[in-house]
Design an enzyme around this catalytic site. Structure first.
Site, PDB file in Angstrom:
ATOM      1  N   ASN A  11      56.424  63.848  22.733  1.00 42.57           N
ATOM      2  CA  ASN A  11      57.434  63.308  23.648  1.00 42.57           C
ATOM      3  C   ASN A  11      56.966  63.612  25.070  1.00 42.57           C
ATOM      4  O   ASN A  11      57.082  64.746  25.531  1.00 42.57           O
ATOM      5  CB  ASN A  11      58.788  63.968  23.354  1.00 42.57           C
ATOM      6  N   GLU A 103      68.175  66.146  26.190  1.00 42.65           N
ATOM      7  CA  GLU A 103      68.189  65.823  27.629  1.00 42.65           C
ATOM      8  C   GLU A 103      68.993  64.556  27.887  1.00 42.65           C
ATOM      9  O   GLU A 103      69.661  64.430  28.917  1.00 42.65           O
ATOM     10  CB  GLU A 103      66.740  65.700  28.129  1.00 42.65           C
ATOM     11  N   GLU A 173      66.098  70.303  17.073  1.00 35.27           N
ATOM     12  CA  GLU A 173      65.598  70.900  18.308  1.00 35.27           C
ATOM     13  C   GLU A 173      66.661  71.822  18.896  1.00 35.27           C
ATOM     14  O   GLU A 173      67.574  71.357  19.605  1.00 35.27           O
ATOM     15  CB  GLU A 173      65.274  69.818  19.333  1.00 35.27           C
ATOM     16  N   SER A 219      59.385  74.218  22.036  1.00 41.09           N
ATOM     17  CA  SER A 219      58.260  75.113  22.355  1.00 41.09           C
ATOM     18  C   SER A 219      57.290  75.296  21.191  1.00 41.09           C
ATOM     19  O   SER A 219      56.698  76.357  21.017  1.00 41.09           O
ATOM     20  CB  SER A 219      58.773  76.467  22.867  1.00 41.09           C
TER      21      SER A 219
HETATM   22  C1  PEP Z   1      61.118  68.118  23.334  1.00 39.62           C
HETATM   23  O1  PEP Z   1      61.361  67.733  24.443  1.00 39.62           O
HETATM   24  O2  PEP Z   1      61.441  67.419  22.365  1.00 39.62           O
HETATM   25  C2  PEP Z   1      60.483  69.424  23.168  1.00 39.62           C
HETATM   26  C3  PEP Z   1      60.467  69.965  21.984  1.00 39.62           C
HETATM   27  O3  PEP Z   1      59.929  70.004  24.295  1.00 39.62           O
HETATM   28  P1  PEP Z   1      59.014  71.323  24.334  1.00 39.62           P
HETATM   29  O4  PEP Z   1      58.009  71.202  23.219  1.00 39.62           O
HETATM   30  O5  PEP Z   1      58.367  71.296  25.694  1.00 39.62           O
HETATM   31  O6  PEP Z   1      59.915  72.489  24.128  1.00 39.62           O
END
Ligand code: PEP
Length: 258
Positions: A11, A103, A173, A219
């Site tokens: 993403n 988001e 997530e 992350s």
């Molecule tokens: C995301 O935006 O779906 C995400 C998991 O971001 P990050 O890996 O930077 O935490």
């Protein structure tokens, strides 16, 4: 034996120019990561990049590498200034669409009800919805994450029938782990994935639940992907920051089981 797909989806969020995105894909392709069998990779780029990204993916020439969008609108056309329809996305070579990213829920007030309309529209076009769910920190601290995630699923995707839900990819997530450098522990990830699969099994039966790909996001990086993906119910990842660099994204692709 596990039959469901493993997926690593990048993403990019609101990062990279189209040229930088194409260069990133070309660089990743030079590493020649193994993407075969049940494994797929999806590049979820900004709308403005999709046509160019599609050309770069086509020249890679691996049918298991797909182009994804980060959002869509559910109406087919009309007076919706600034929105993008699924036909428009398909014309750019898109075959997967992320919906309900935290988001978008936070900054653009996307509700479970709106996401229900989006998932229906995506499935009607035979595209792959990547449906995001996950709890904020205060819910995790109150230990009510299961109820919170269950409500997200019930209100946005549990109206689907078995033939439809089997085509949905779920991305768990935890919001407290997105972009924070704090990853859920492998046990926290596995526990939630197993809980989501148990909800699917209760409603649709174990056979359907076992076909559904559940990704972890938050992350996930080159150092922790292998351990996360080794969990029984973790079928890959939705990757933010670590998807923006070839080395880390290739390592995450190579961490997929399969
Ligand atoms: C995301 O935006 O779906 C995400 C998991 O971001 P990050 O890996 O930077 O935490």
């Amino acid at each position: 034996m596990k039959m469901r797909k493993n997926i690593v989806a990048g993403n990019w969020k609101m990062n990279l120019t189209p040229a930088e995105g194409v260069a990133l894909i070309n660089e990743i392709a030079t590493f020649n990561p193994a993407i075969s069998g049940n494994n797929q990779v999806v590049f979820c780029a900004p709308f403005t990049h999709l046509s160019e990204v599609n050309k770069a993916v086509a020249s890679w020439g691996n049918a298991k590498v797909l182009v994804g969008a980060q959002n869509c609108y559910y109406q087919p056309s009309g007076a919706y200034t600034g929105e993008i329809s699924l036909d428009m996305l398909m014309a750019c070579g898109v075959s997967a669409v992320i919906i309900g990213h935290s988001e978008r829920r936070l900054y653009f007030a996307e509700s479970n009800e709106l996401l229900r309309l989006k998932v229906d529209a995506i499935l009607a076009k035979q595209l792959m919805p990547i449906f995001c769910c996950g709890e904020p920190l205060e819910i995790r601290n109150a230990n009510t994450q299961n109820e919170y995630v269950a409500a997200q699923l019930q209100e946005s995707i549990f109206h689907l029938n078995a033939a439809e839900i089997i085509k949905v990819v779920i991305a768990y997530e935890p919001i407290w782990a997105i972009g924070t450098g704090v990853t859920a522990s492998t046990q926290q990830a596995q526990d939630m994935h197993a809980f989501i699969r148990s909800l699917l099994a209760d409603k649709y039966g174990a056979d359907v639940a076992n076909e559904i790909t559940i990704l972890y996001g938050g992350s996930c990086n080159a150092a922790n992907a292998k351990e996360l993906f080794s969990q029984a119910d973790v079928d890959g990842g939705l990757i933010g920051g670590a998807a923006l660099k070839a080395e880390s994204f290739v390592a995450i692709i190579n961490a997929m089981n399969g």
